[in-house]
Design an enzyme around this catalytic site. Structure first.
Site, PDB file in Angstrom:
ATOM      1  N   GLY A  21       5.701   1.545  -5.233  1.00 11.15           N
ATOM      2  CA  GLY A  21       5.170   0.186  -5.380  1.00 11.15           C
ATOM      3  C   GLY A  21       6.176  -0.720  -6.067  1.00 11.15           C
ATOM      4  O   GLY A  21       6.461  -1.836  -5.601  1.00 11.15           O
TER       5      GLY A  21
ATOM      6  N   ARG B  84       2.545   6.607  -8.000  1.00 12.00           N
ATOM      7  CA  ARG B  84       3.158   6.964  -9.290  1.00 12.00           C
ATOM      8  C   ARG B  84       4.509   7.635  -9.129  1.00 12.00           C
ATOM      9  O   ARG B  84       4.935   8.419  -9.969  1.00 12.00           O
ATOM     10  CB  ARG B  84       2.213   7.805 -10.138  1.00 12.00           C
ATOM     11  CG  ARG B  84       0.899   7.114 -10.436  1.00 12.00           C
ATOM     12  CD  ARG B  84       0.165   7.764 -11.555  1.00 12.00           C
ATOM     13  NE  ARG B  84      -1.146   7.203 -11.772  1.00 12.00           N
ATOM     14  CZ  ARG B  84      -1.407   6.030 -12.355  1.00 12.00           C
ATOM     15  NH1 ARG B  84      -0.419   5.286 -12.774  1.00 12.00           N
ATOM     16  NH2 ARG B  84      -2.638   5.617 -12.509  1.00 12.00           N
TER      17      ARG B  84
ATOM     18  N   GLY C  82       7.089   5.499  -7.994  1.00 12.68           N
ATOM     19  CA  GLY C  82       7.988   4.354  -8.013  1.00 12.68           C
ATOM     20  C   GLY C  82       8.042   3.546  -6.724  1.00 12.68           C
ATOM     21  O   GLY C  82       8.807   2.590  -6.642  1.00 12.68           O
TER      22      GLY C  82
ATOM     23  N   PHE D 239       0.835  -1.197   0.000  1.00 11.82           N
ATOM     24  CA  PHE D 239       0.000   0.000   0.000  1.00 11.82           C
ATOM     25  C   PHE D 239       0.868   1.244   0.000  1.00 11.82           C
ATOM     26  O   PHE D 239       1.860   1.322   0.727  1.00 11.82           O
ATOM     27  CB  PHE D 239      -0.905   0.013   1.240  1.00 11.82           C
ATOM     28  CG  PHE D 239      -1.810   1.204   1.325  1.00 11.82           C
ATOM     29  CD1 PHE D 239      -2.900   1.336   0.484  1.00 11.82           C
ATOM     30  CD2 PHE D 239      -1.567   2.199   2.253  1.00 11.82           C
ATOM     31  CE1 PHE D 239      -3.741   2.441   0.562  1.00 11.82           C
ATOM     32  CE2 PHE D 239      -2.398   3.315   2.346  1.00 11.82           C
ATOM     33  CZ  PHE D 239      -3.488   3.424   1.503  1.00 11.82           C
ATOM     34  N   VAL D 240       0.452   2.219  -0.793  1.00 13.30           N
ATOM     35  CA  VAL D 240       1.093   3.535  -0.838  1.00 13.30           C
ATOM     36  C   VAL D 240      -0.033   4.570  -0.737  1.00 13.30           C
ATOM     37  O   VAL D 240      -1.054   4.458  -1.427  1.00 13.30           O
ATOM     38  CB  VAL D 240       1.893   3.737  -2.145  1.00 13.30           C
ATOM     39  CG1 VAL D 240       2.451   5.142  -2.228  1.00 13.30           C
ATOM     40  CG2 VAL D 240       3.002   2.700  -2.261  1.00 13.30           C
TER      41      VAL D 240
ATOM     42  N   ASN E 164      -9.601  -4.101  -8.897  1.00 16.52           N
ATOM     43  CA  ASN E 164      -8.489  -3.149  -8.915  1.00 16.52           C
ATOM     44  C   ASN E 164      -7.713  -3.256 -10.230  1.00 16.52           C
ATOM     45  O   ASN E 164      -6.564  -3.698 -10.267  1.00 16.52           O
ATOM     46  CB  ASN E 164      -7.576  -3.390  -7.707  1.00 16.52           C
ATOM     47  CG  ASN E 164      -6.657  -2.219  -7.449  1.00 16.52           C
ATOM     48  OD1 ASN E 164      -6.477  -1.360  -8.298  1.00 16.52           O
ATOM     49  ND2 ASN E 164      -6.059  -2.218  -6.273  1.00 16.52           N
TER      50      ASN E 164
ATOM     51  N   TYR F 130       0.909  -4.740 -12.074  1.00 16.06           N
ATOM     52  CA  TYR F 130       1.591  -5.995 -11.758  1.00 16.06           C
ATOM     53  C   TYR F 130       1.957  -6.765 -13.027  1.00 16.06           C
ATOM     54  O   TYR F 130       3.052  -7.315 -13.135  1.00 16.06           O
ATOM     55  CB  TYR F 130       0.734  -6.873 -10.851  1.00 16.06           C
ATOM     56  CG  TYR F 130       0.453  -6.266  -9.503  1.00 16.06           C
ATOM     57  CD1 TYR F 130       1.396  -5.477  -8.841  1.00 16.06           C
ATOM     58  CD2 TYR F 130      -0.766  -6.467  -8.883  1.00 16.06           C
ATOM     59  CE1 TYR F 130       1.132  -4.926  -7.603  1.00 16.06           C
ATOM     60  CE2 TYR F 130      -1.032  -5.929  -7.631  1.00 16.06           C
ATOM     61  CZ  TYR F 130      -0.081  -5.157  -6.998  1.00 16.06           C
ATOM     62  OH  TYR F 130      -0.348  -4.622  -5.774  1.00 16.06           O
TER      63      TYR F 130
END
Length: 171
Positions: free
Chosen positions: A103, A99, A101, A92-93, A130, A137
């Site tokens: 993740g 956006r 970097g 989680f971010v 999602n 991914y």
């Protein structure tokens, strides 16, 4: 770090991080539309991450010293490969830091950890709704497995199953 964002960093969590980590877990539950099922507490989290028997590990993503994301993970095992792997339970971010970097950096960190620990897989789940995460991914090379579903037993069903045969025989 990616995109030249030098103020962004990753590190393994320490026990003193629980007061900032726990609210991030709540934000993740809110993002997943599961806040109504979030029943954890900071003391239990600390026990499970840093206690005598650690059940989960955490890496924190920080920007200018402030926690803005995290990944929780633990070892799993593939009987098909007869090899251990790492399973990412949460990634989680915070929205304002996406956006940048983080993740990708956390997944890269975990992939490096898989190699360092002589594991053979890095796995996680993604919610079917999602679509941005699924695309992200897949862009990183992950396969979204279409032929597997999660089975879960909790609450009264867990109690019923646990006592259905040989009650109280586990030592």
């Amino acid at each position: 770090m990616a995109n030249g964002a030098s103020s962004l960093s990753l590190r393994p969590s320490v026990a003193e991080d629980i007061p900032v980590l726990f609210p991030l877990l709540q934000r993740k539950a809110e993002f997943d539309k599961k806040l109504d099922t979030f029943t954890g507490n900071p003391d239990t989290l600390k026990k499970h991450v840093f206690g005598q028997r650690a059940y989960v590990e955490v890496i924190l993503a920080e920007s200018e010293g402030q926690a803005v994301g995290f990944a929780t993970f633990f070892h799993n095992y593939s009987t098909f490969l007869t090899q251990p792997g790492l399973y990412v339970d949460d990634l989680f971010v915070l929205p304002d830091y996406r956006r940048q970097g983080l993740g990708k950096a956390m997944l890269t960190y975990l992939a490096q950890l898989v190699r360092k620990r002589n594991c053979r897989r890095l796995e996680w789940l993604v919610a079917v709704w999602n679509e941005p995460a699924i695309a992200f991914y897949e862009k990183l090379g992950a396969s979204v497995l279409p032929d597997w579903r999660i089975c879960r037993v909790t609450g009264d069903s867990l109690t019923q199953l646990a006592t259905s045969i040989f009650p109280d025989k586990i030592s």
